[in-house]
Scaffold this motif. Structure first.
Motif, short mmCIF file in Angstrom:
data_model
loop_
_atom_site.label_atom_id
_atom_site.label_comp_id
_atom_site.label_asym_id
_atom_site.label_seq_id
_atom_site.Cartn_x
_atom_site.Cartn_y
_atom_site.Cartn_z
N UNK A 52 0.85 -1.19 0.00
CA UNK A 52 0.00 0.00 0.00
C UNK A 52 0.88 1.23 0.00
N UNK A 53 0.39 2.27 -0.66
CA UNK A 53 1.15 3.51 -0.79
C UNK A 53 0.18 4.67 -0.81
N UNK A 64 6.39 6.92 -1.80
CA UNK A 64 6.76 5.64 -1.20
C UNK A 64 7.79 5.75 -0.09
N UNK A 65 8.33 4.59 0.33
CA UNK A 65 8.14 3.25 -0.25
C UNK A 65 6.80 2.63 0.12
N UNK A 66 6.44 1.55 -0.58
CA UNK A 66 5.22 0.82 -0.26
C UNK A 66 5.34 0.15 1.11
N UNK A 67 4.22 -0.02 1.78
CA UNK A 67 4.14 -0.83 2.99
C UNK A 67 3.64 -2.20 2.57
N UNK A 68 4.49 -3.20 2.68
CA UNK A 68 4.17 -4.53 2.17
C UNK A 68 3.09 -5.21 3.00
N UNK A 92 -0.48 -1.58 -4.78
CA UNK A 92 0.41 -1.76 -5.93
C UNK A 92 1.05 -3.14 -5.90
N UNK A 93 1.44 -3.60 -7.07
CA UNK A 93 2.15 -4.87 -7.21
C UNK A 93 3.62 -4.61 -7.47
N UNK A 94 4.47 -5.28 -6.70
CA UNK A 94 5.92 -5.23 -6.90
C UNK A 94 6.49 -3.82 -6.89
N UNK A 95 5.93 -2.95 -6.02
CA UNK A 95 6.46 -1.58 -5.84
C UNK A 95 6.47 -0.79 -7.15
N UNK A 96 5.51 -1.04 -8.01
CA UNK A 96 5.50 -0.41 -9.32
C UNK A 96 4.08 0.03 -9.67
N UNK A 97 4.00 1.08 -10.50
CA UNK A 97 2.70 1.57 -10.95
C UNK A 97 2.18 0.78 -12.16
N UNK A 98 2.96 -0.18 -12.65
CA UNK A 98 2.51 -0.96 -13.79
C UNK A 98 1.19 -1.68 -13.48
#
Length: 319
Positions: A52-53, A64-68, A92-98
């Motif tokens: 989450x971000x 970020x960084x994301x909180x896993x 988000x998946x894998x710390x990316x906006x993809x």
């Protein structure tokens, strides 16, 4: 050989060394990142990472960084007891906006790829997210049972004293960080009560038994971080034991009315004084700069000491 081991409905992939024509790895259906080292044979199956971000998640906001989040199946993800502020958030998946999910609805909703930011109201929530459907829920905090350490190794009050509470973020791994223990025994128990307690026979690591009278963990004095796993009952003490000091004193050293010259030790058994210049005279070993425990012999040295004086503490105590 490399293989998987099933526990309940989950499969734990054991980090073993691969050999040619070894057993098959039992793999449950799922999406993983697989790593394999062709030299060592080490391998790992890792679930897709979801985090989450946003401004509601941390002061860094969407930078970020994301909180896993955690998962046991690569589909359902959880963030336990997180303190959110008024603001916005996304998954988000894998710390990316993809790949990301959002929806303005709160506290429940169904996130869509590239959807709106979730409008979060400040509070402490446990967040649940389904990677396949995008559904999410900001739920009430999860209350974990308290675990604490008690015993003669914990406080002067021993088993009649108060528990020293351990910390947890998931209700599974409990930690008591950098605590100074005494020589003695302890148990770990739930909710400050003897209804459920855990003890063991080994130190510094072991597997605890449940509600066994007299099955106390023996502790060597020192400052340790105590970690306990409530799922598999394993415990460990990691840190620095406090060994007694051993010194030498006397006319051969620097006199009887001065401070002991202390030896060094790494195991509390063998003590060493290296390259020290002695005079002709007499000497004794003492523990903790006091005469309560002292060692000596009537034998004289027949030749000069070479490079080090070595004293075996445990052997001296036996003799």
């Amino acid at each position: 050989m490399i293989h998987g081991r099933a526990i309940g409905e989950a499969v734990i992939f054991l980090p073993e060394t691969a050999t040619l024509n070894g057993n098959n790895i039992v793999v449950p259906a799922g999406t993983y990142t697989l790593n394999f080292n062709i030299v060592t044979g080490a391998y790992s199956f890792n679930f897709i990472k979801i985090g989450m971000i946003g401004t509601a998640v941390s002061a860094a906001g969407f930078d970020g960084p994301d909180v896993d989040m955690t998962t046991t199946d690569g589909v359902h993800y959880t963030l336990l007891n997180w303190v959110f502020t008024d603001g916005e958030a996304k998954f988000r998946q894998d710390d990316s906006w993809d790949v990301n999910w959002g929806n303005s609805a709160f506290p429940t909703g169904s996130g869509t790829q590239g959807g709106d930011n979730i409008l979060v109201t400040a509070g402490i929530y446990t967040v649940y997210f389904d990677r396949m459907t995008g559904e999410y829920n900001f739920g009430a905090p999860v209350v974990f049972p308290t675990l604490g350490a008690i015993g003669t190794a914990v406080s002067a009050s021993g088993f009649d004293g108060d528990d020293v509470d351990m910390m947890t973020e998931d209700g599974v791994t409990y930690t008591l960080s950098n605590y100074t223990f005494m020589n003695g025994e302890l148990k770990i128990r739930e909710m400050d009560s003897w209804t459920t307690s855990y003890g063991g026979a080994t130190f510094p690591n072991g597997t605890a038994g449940i509600n066994e009278d007299g099955f106390n963990i023996p502790v060597t004095a020192g400052t340790y971080t105590l970690t306990y796993n409530r799922n598999n009952y394993s415990y460990s003490f990691v840190g620095t034991p406090t060994f007694p000091t051993v010194g030498i004193i006397g006319t051969a050293v620097n006199g009887w009315d001065v401070q002991d010259t202390n030896l060094t030790t790494t195991d509390g058994e063998t003590y060493t004084l290296t390259n020290f210049t002695f005079s002709t005279g007499e000497a004794k070993f003492r523990q903790d700069d006091a005469w309560a425990i002292a060692w000596a012999t009537s034998h004289s040295l027949q030749q000069p000491l070479a490079t080090a004086l070595i004293f075996r503490y445990r052997l001296a105590l036996i003799m």
